[in-house]
Design an enzyme around this catalytic site. Sequence first.
Site, PDB file in Angstrom:
ATOM      1  N   HIS A   1       5.087  -0.868   1.796  1.00  0.00           N
ATOM      2  CA  HIS A   1       4.709  -2.181   2.323  1.00  0.00           C
ATOM      3  C   HIS A   1       3.510  -2.679   1.523  1.00  0.00           C
ATOM      4  O   HIS A   1       2.446  -2.053   1.521  1.00  0.00           O
ATOM      5  CB  HIS A   1       4.346  -2.093   3.804  1.00  0.00           C
TER       6      HIS A   1
ATOM      7  N   ALA B   1       3.226   1.153  10.476  1.00  0.00           N
ATOM      8  CA  ALA B   1       3.380   1.766   9.156  1.00  0.00           C
ATOM      9  C   ALA B   1       2.409   1.209   8.129  1.00  0.00           C
ATOM     10  O   ALA B   1       2.451   1.605   6.966  1.00  0.00           O
ATOM     11  CB  ALA B   1       4.807   1.552   8.657  1.00  0.00           C
TER      12      ALA B   1
ATOM     13  N   ASN C   1       9.021  -4.798  11.620  1.00  0.00           N
ATOM     14  CA  ASN C   1       7.928  -4.971  12.578  1.00  0.00           C
ATOM     15  C   ASN C   1       6.615  -5.271  11.864  1.00  0.00           C
ATOM     16  O   ASN C   1       5.778  -6.032  12.366  1.00  0.00           O
ATOM     17  CB  ASN C   1       7.746  -3.699  13.419  1.00  0.00           C
TER      18      ASN C   1
END
Length: 269
Positions: free
Chosen positions: A221, A126, A192
Amino acid sequence: MQTISSVSIIGSGSLANVFANVLHDFLPEFKLHSVLGRTQGKAQAFASKYNCRAVFNIEDFLKDAAPVVVELAGGLALKEYALPILKSGRTLICLSTGAFADDDFKQEAIRIAAENNGRICIVNGAVGGLDFLQTCSLQHGEHELIIETTKSPKSLLGAPGLEGINLDLAKRAVVFEGGVQEAIKGFPKNINVGVITALASENPQTKVRIVADPAARSNTHKITYRSALADATMEFFGKPDPANPKSSTTAALSAAACLKNLYSPITFW
């Protein structure tokens, strides 16, 4: 005439469907060969939909799996199947990179891959910028690396790290601050990206912050890197996968992009 390369996958859930559709719609040079799944009915339905073979145990899977295997099934599946796949000399594209927070498992996977001409490919998932982090790691100087992940509170529900915590679904809150090891144990389906950044930067002291925000319309993120070599801030806004809000659709797309790079005469790194 276009050469067709086959690929096998582990998992038949939402991300596996995203991956299979990308191959069908945008990468016709690849063909799904087989799928390894725990739930027979689900795997058979997937295999029928995408015209590939369904297999239900690793022994049968490895009898004729494609040279490249893509894992789209979660950390437990990666830890169960990675070593025999690498021992067979195949290339393994990994999506559930959180499994490599277990250093013993990581070192064993690297050893087996090296001894058997196997290969481990860790994809962006991602986020992005792993090439930058790996480049900077070659300096081996001191650096600080922080990754802050912001998600909807509902996408965090059920995480072991929230056990005993009454999460207010209407209020923004920092639900975790600490190291990568603790983060992946507490939020195995959500962080992750923290493990990926720590691996790429070769910094086991990577700091992780997880924020629950009811106003979040994407999985955000933010990676902050500081060193004598360079400073960088990288921010990524991934839309949650409609069938699995704990993951971003770009995670499956990054596995397809990695597969394309493996076979392409030109690659971007």
